[in-house]
Design a protein around this motif. Structure first.
Motif, PDB file in Angstrom:
ATOM      1  N   GLY A   1      24.988   5.694  -2.031  1.00 22.72           N
ATOM      2  CA  GLY A   1      24.516   5.840  -0.660  1.00 22.72           C
ATOM      3  C   GLY A   1      24.504   4.535   0.119  1.00 22.72           C
ATOM      4  O   GLY A   1      23.727   4.376   1.057  1.00 22.72           O
ATOM      5  N   LEU A   2      25.398   3.607  -0.239  1.00 27.86           N
ATOM      6  CA  LEU A   2      25.452   2.354   0.523  1.00 27.86           C
ATOM      7  C   LEU A   2      26.122   2.613   1.864  1.00 27.86           C
ATOM      8  O   LEU A   2      27.000   3.470   1.980  1.00 27.86           O
ATOM      9  CB  LEU A   2      26.226   1.305  -0.273  1.00 27.86           C
ATOM     10  N   LEU A   3      25.694   1.882   2.874  1.00 29.31           N
ATOM     11  CA  LEU A   3      26.291   2.066   4.189  1.00 29.31           C
ATOM     12  C   LEU A   3      27.620   1.305   4.222  1.00 29.31           C
ATOM     13  O   LEU A   3      27.638   0.077   4.079  1.00 29.31           O
ATOM     14  CB  LEU A   3      25.340   1.559   5.276  1.00 29.31           C
TER      15      LEU A   3
ATOM     16  N   ARG B   1      19.070  -2.404  -3.812  1.00 31.25           N
ATOM     17  CA  ARG B   1      18.491  -2.006  -2.530  1.00 31.25           C
ATOM     18  C   ARG B   1      17.164  -1.275  -2.730  1.00 31.25           C
ATOM     19  O   ARG B   1      16.201  -1.485  -1.992  1.00 31.25           O
ATOM     20  CB  ARG B   1      19.466  -1.107  -1.766  1.00 31.25           C
TER      21      ARG B   1
ATOM     22  N   ARG C   1       8.911   6.857   3.009  1.00 34.25           N
ATOM     23  CA  ARG C   1      10.177   6.584   2.327  1.00 34.25           C
ATOM     24  C   ARG C   1      10.410   5.081   2.172  1.00 34.25           C
ATOM     25  O   ARG C   1      11.066   4.646   1.230  1.00 34.25           O
ATOM     26  CB  ARG C   1      11.335   7.213   3.104  1.00 34.25           C
ATOM     27  N   ARG C   2       9.901   4.297   3.106  1.00 38.57           N
ATOM     28  CA  ARG C   2      10.108   2.856   3.008  1.00 38.57           C
ATOM     29  C   ARG C   2       9.364   2.263   1.811  1.00 38.57           C
ATOM     30  O   ARG C   2       9.692   1.163   1.370  1.00 38.57           O
ATOM     31  CB  ARG C   2       9.624   2.169   4.300  1.00 38.57           C
TER      32      ARG C   2
ATOM     33  N   TYR D   1      14.936   4.433  -3.635  1.00 36.20           N
ATOM     34  CA  TYR D   1      15.751   5.640  -3.761  1.00 36.20           C
ATOM     35  C   TYR D   1      17.191   5.261  -4.103  1.00 36.20           C
ATOM     36  O   TYR D   1      17.777   4.413  -3.420  1.00 36.20           O
ATOM     37  CB  TYR D   1      15.709   6.422  -2.448  1.00 36.20           C
TER      38      TYR D   1
ATOM     39  N   LEU E   1      18.033  -4.015   3.730  1.00 38.56           N
ATOM     40  CA  LEU E   1      17.620  -2.994   4.710  1.00 38.56           C
ATOM     41  C   LEU E   1      16.125  -2.671   4.634  1.00 38.56           C
ATOM     42  O   LEU E   1      15.419  -2.713   5.638  1.00 38.56           O
ATOM     43  CB  LEU E   1      18.465  -1.727   4.508  1.00 38.56           C
ATOM     44  N   VAL E   2      15.639  -2.312   3.457  1.00 41.10           N
ATOM     45  CA  VAL E   2      14.248  -1.840   3.369  1.00 41.10           C
ATOM     46  C   VAL E   2      13.261  -2.975   3.684  1.00 41.10           C
ATOM     47  O   VAL E   2      12.325  -2.758   4.460  1.00 41.10           O
ATOM     48  CB  VAL E   2      13.969  -1.181   2.007  1.00 41.10           C
TER      49      VAL E   2
ATOM     50  N   ARG F   1      13.780  -5.330   5.702  1.00 41.14           N
ATOM     51  CA  ARG F   1      13.849  -5.452   7.158  1.00 41.14           C
ATOM     52  C   ARG F   1      13.040  -4.347   7.827  1.00 41.14           C
ATOM     53  O   ARG F   1      12.282  -4.590   8.774  1.00 41.14           O
ATOM     54  CB  ARG F   1      15.312  -5.384   7.609  1.00 41.14           C
ATOM     55  N   LEU F   2      13.199  -3.103   7.332  1.00 39.50           N
ATOM     56  CA  LEU F   2      12.470  -1.977   7.926  1.00 39.50           C
ATOM     57  C   LEU F   2      10.962  -2.184   7.795  1.00 39.50           C
ATOM     58  O   LEU F   2      10.189  -1.756   8.658  1.00 39.50           O
ATOM     59  CB  LEU F   2      12.875  -0.663   7.239  1.00 39.50           C
TER      60      LEU F   2
ATOM     61  N   VAL G   1       8.879   8.737   7.492  1.00 44.34           N
ATOM     62  CA  VAL G   1       9.688   7.522   7.567  1.00 44.34           C
ATOM     63  C   VAL G   1       8.959   6.369   6.886  1.00 44.34           C
ATOM     64  O   VAL G   1       9.537   5.626   6.088  1.00 44.34           O
ATOM     65  CB  VAL G   1      10.018   7.180   9.038  1.00 44.34           C
TER      66      VAL G   1
END
Lengths: 549, 262
Positions: free
Chosen positions: B110-112, B171, B99-100, B104, B123-124, B126-127, B96
């Motif tokens: 692959g957008l939510l 992203r 990957r951050r 990718y 997102l990233v 933030r993660l 995990v």
């Protein structure tokens, strides 16, 4: 049809039983209306005696007779009218949820004890007496004095033109006649199969008809032959001819009070009181009581009061009996007393207070069960989504619950949870699990695979993927499951009336029992409306939920 | 096509990239194998990518190129062999967290779909605990040519395919990763949009200098965007080299045929 008046008897098997359970002997010996000191104890000392009935008119009347007689002797009584079918009542009695209800010896022999069939009334009574006591500690009191056995009936015109008097006559002419029988009668070994075997009866056509419809179907000419019960009030109303069972193949169905172990132990004198009714109700009297209930719409409470008066058993009964029980679930009160000629609308208006209370109870049952199912099944779906192998087993098990017929599920509930709102909620919860779990699981598992894969690939943790991606993406599917469960629950909750939990099923069950379309609709229409309203509200929730994610 | 690849191809691959100069190796896969039941997806594959380099993995469907790409960010764990990122074996890193730090971009973006463009791009960061993910998102959207306030509040499904891929790229870049993986990022677009995005991508690489691995089935795209191209078939690497090297000195007839189409 032979109206048997069997008083207290003492056969060999009775003596065996007395030897086995000595205190039961006291009750039997005391069956001679002997007042005892305990009758005069303050009623508040004792717990209320719970008297139930099955959901049909005669059972309502008999239960009300039991109740008023007990009240006349200082007992407090809780009424549970229209409780389920045979299995429900008997299980409730065995579990101690109720104390007493009216039953029939033939039913006890075949449906409860699953004993071989007999046609001798006395032998059958002895068999159920010993069978129920030794197996379930349930006591059959001496029969009330009439039988409610199968009666095969035709219109008078049919009987006259074809010279039908006995079932042998019917066998001769039956190939040209159409029959409408209850599914029960068609299937039971002592019903149509027995007729076919003993009389060689072959009818032109046999259709399954609902209990409430068959008299109308016969009167209107839609069918020519129906099965009924020998004390049905509608036999008189429609001027029907009951064909004689000249080969005596139908088992005897003597009505009697059955009493659970708790009451036998706690208040044996109450049983003595109940035996005052033994042997005093003949078939003509019972048929007349049924007619006044089913045709005239006389309240059950009034009928029971009148009957006790005329039998001389009403010494202490207050002049105006209260029919409705304290919790308001008794269908014995004002409902049938309103003018039968008033239209459906007028009836709904007149009953609005009662119907509103029932609707509120119904809605409460639905919302509470739905809430519990949601709160448990969403986390379960999240867990299962991470263990697909276990999910198959879990979904299969929960799905299997869904296939259990409602009435059977309620029957299973009784030994575990008794009767009333509790077991009804448990049953409703069990029925709500599957649509919610299934949809949530599928929605979560099959949430947009591309989006889920990308969410993992950019570094979201498994729990973040589940809560932030899979769950919101599954929201519409989950909501669809919840809406399905809600609408199903509104429908299923009508069954709650069978175990005394109230709700809109109550007028439906009672209306079916009394063949009163208006009463049925007064429950069915609000139930349908409720389903639409609940679904509509959940649709609004769904829209807001989808908009906010 | 027959299995013309031989172990010598991997030797050639190693020597080809070794010749790229003194720049540090940012990404390397060594003798990586992966099977799915009886199907061999990767058979002792070795590649390495120098820092700031762009390697294109090219091959037909089933050649193993996407599996290889997914081994680099541990979306797939190889059965044998090692993958290193910045000289550290990925096995030693929590997937995990790994990957951050790796951008990718999948083929469909692959957008939510339930999130706004801004939330997707943020997102990233933030993660990773960035104090101001929204600002990172705005920067990244500007990088790919968007006015953040115009698209930031929109849902992905209201965008065109090309716009969605640009958002996906934003992203991937928002946290400024050193390595970006792209899986046929322009494959589903029309020719004109694709050309625009390819141009934009070249400019971004020049500007940001990140290391890129790009999966494609289009040899022209591979040659136009990548410094080196790895030709794959049946889970093996035929040859790795610059587009020119592949054209001038194809190691196998398969490579020669492929380059004839470039």
């Amino acid at each position: 049809m032979r109206a048997r008046r069997d008083g207290p008897r003492a056969g060999p098997s009775r003596r065996w039983l007395i030897a086995l359970v000595p205190w039961v002997a006291l009750v039997v010996v005391g069956a001679s209306r002997r007042p005892t000191a305990r009758h005069d104890e303050p009623a508040a000392v004792r717990r209320p005696i719970i008297v139930a009935s099955k959901p049909f008119g005669e059972s309502f009347i008999l239960a009300e007779l039991f109740a008023q007689l007990l009240e006349a002797h200082g007992r407090r009584v809780e009424r549970r009218p229209g409780l389920g079918a045979t299995e429900l009542d008997y299980s409730a009695l065995r579990a101690g949820s109720i104390d007493c209800y009216p039953e029939y010896t033939g039913t006890g022999l075949l449906a409860i004890l699953h004993a071989p069939m007999g046609t001798d009334a006395r032998a059958v009574f002895d068999a159920v007496l010993t069978g129920s006591m030794s197996r379930d500690s349930i006591r059959w009191l001496p029969p009330l004095g009439f039988q409610n056995r199968y009666a095969v009936a035709v219109r008078r015109a049919t009987a006259d033109s074809l010279h039908l008097v006995t079932l042998d006559d019917l066998a001769r002419a039956g190939h040209a006649l159409r029959a409408g029988f209850t599914a029960d009668f068609i299937g039971r070994p002592d019903g149509l199969p027995a007729l076919a075997r003993a009389y060689g009866l072959h009818l032109g056509r046999v259709d399954a008809l609902g209990q409430a419809l068959k008299y109308q179907a016969l009167a209107s000419g839609a069918v020519d032959v129906i099965d009924g019960y020998s004390t049905d009030g509608l036999l008189a109303r429609y001027d029907l001819v009951v064909l004689t069972d000249n080969r005596q193949i139908f088992p005897p169905y003597e009505a009697a009070a059955v009493v659970g172990a708790a009451l036998q132990r706690d208040d044996p004198d109450a049983i003595v009181v109940l035996t005052e009714l033994s042997g005093v109700l003949d078939e003509a009297r019972m048929r007349e009581l049924n007619r006044r209930l089913e045709v005239d719409g006389t309240p059950v409470a009034t009928l029971a009061h009148d009957a006790l008066q005329s039998l001389g058993l009403a010494r202490r009964i207050a002049p105006s009996p209260s029919g409705r029980s304290p919790d308001g679930v008794a269908p014995t009160g004002d409902a049938p007393s309103t003018d039968r000629q008033a239209g459906l609308w007028g009836y709904l208006v007149a009953e609005r207070g009662h119907l509103l209370a029932l609707t509120a109870r119904h809605l409460t049952l639905v919302l509470v069960s739905l809430g519990v199912a949601i709160v448990t099944m969403l986390p379960a779906a999240l867990l299962l989504a991470r263990a697909p192998r276990r999910a198959g087993v879990a979904l299969g098990a929960v799905g299997a619950l869904q296939t259990v017929p409602g009435i059977a599920l309620l029957a299973f509930m009784i030994p575990l949870f008794g009767i009333g709102v509790g077991p009804a909620l448990v049953a409703l919860i069990l029925y709500s699990l599957y649509p919610i779990l299934r949809n949530a699981y599928v929605g979560i598992r099959e949430a947009d695979p591309g989006a889920v894969d990308a969410a993992v690939a950019v570094g979201m943790s498994p729990s973040q993927v589940l809560l932030e991606v899979r769950l919101p993406l599954a929201a519409p599917v989950i909501m669809a499951g919840i809406r399905t469960a809600a609408v199903l629950a509104v429908g299923t909750a009508t069954l709650a009336a069978f175990i005394g939990a109230g709700g809109l099923g109550e007028p439906i069950v009672t209306g079916l029992a009394l063949a009163d379309t208006r009463m049925i609709l007064s429950g069915a229409i609000p139930a349908a409306g409720l389903a639409l309203v609940v679904d509509g509200l959940l649709a609004l929730v769904e829209r807001r939920l989808v908009a906010s994610t | 096509m027959t299995g013309e690849a031989t172990p010598s191809a991997t030797v050639a691959a190693t020597s080809a990239t070794a010749g790229a100069g003194a720049r540090a190796v940012a990404l390397a896969a060594t003798e990586v194998s992966k099977s799915y039941g009886p199907i061999v997806a990767l058979d002792r594959v070795s590649i390495d990518v120098a820092a700031g380099d762009c390697l294109a993995l090219i091959g037909e469907s089933g050649s193993g190129k996407t599996t290889l790409l997914r081994c680099l960010n541990r979306m797939v764990d190889p059965d044998r062999g090692t993958v290193t990122v910045d000289a550290q074996s990925t096995r030693d890193v929590d997937p995990v967290r790994l990957r951050r730090h790796i951008g990718y971009v999948p083929q469909d973006g692959g957008l939510l779909p339930h999130w706004s463009v801004r939330r997707n791009v943020a997102l990233v960061p933030r993660l990773l605990g960035d104090p101001d993910p929204a600002a990172r998102a705005a920067d990244a959207l500007r990088l790919v040519g968007f006015e953040p306030d115009e698209v930031g509040g929109r849902r992905p499904r209201t965008l065109s395919g090309g716009q969605r891929q640009r958002v996906a790229l934003a992203r991937a870049l928002a946290a400024r990763p050193g390595v970006v993986l792209l899986d046929e990022p322009f494959g589903a677009l029309d020719a004109i949009t694709r050309a625009e995005l390819q141009d934009g991508f070249r400019r971004l690489r020049a500007e940001l200098g990140m290391t890129v691995v790009l999966v494609t089935h289009d040899i022209r795209e591979a040659c136009a965007l990548a410094d080196h191209v790895a030709v794959m078939q049946h889970g093996r690497v035929h040859q790795v080299g610059t587009p020119r090297a592949l054209r001038d000195e194809p190691a196998t007839p398969y490579v020669a045929r492929l380059m004839a189409g470039a």
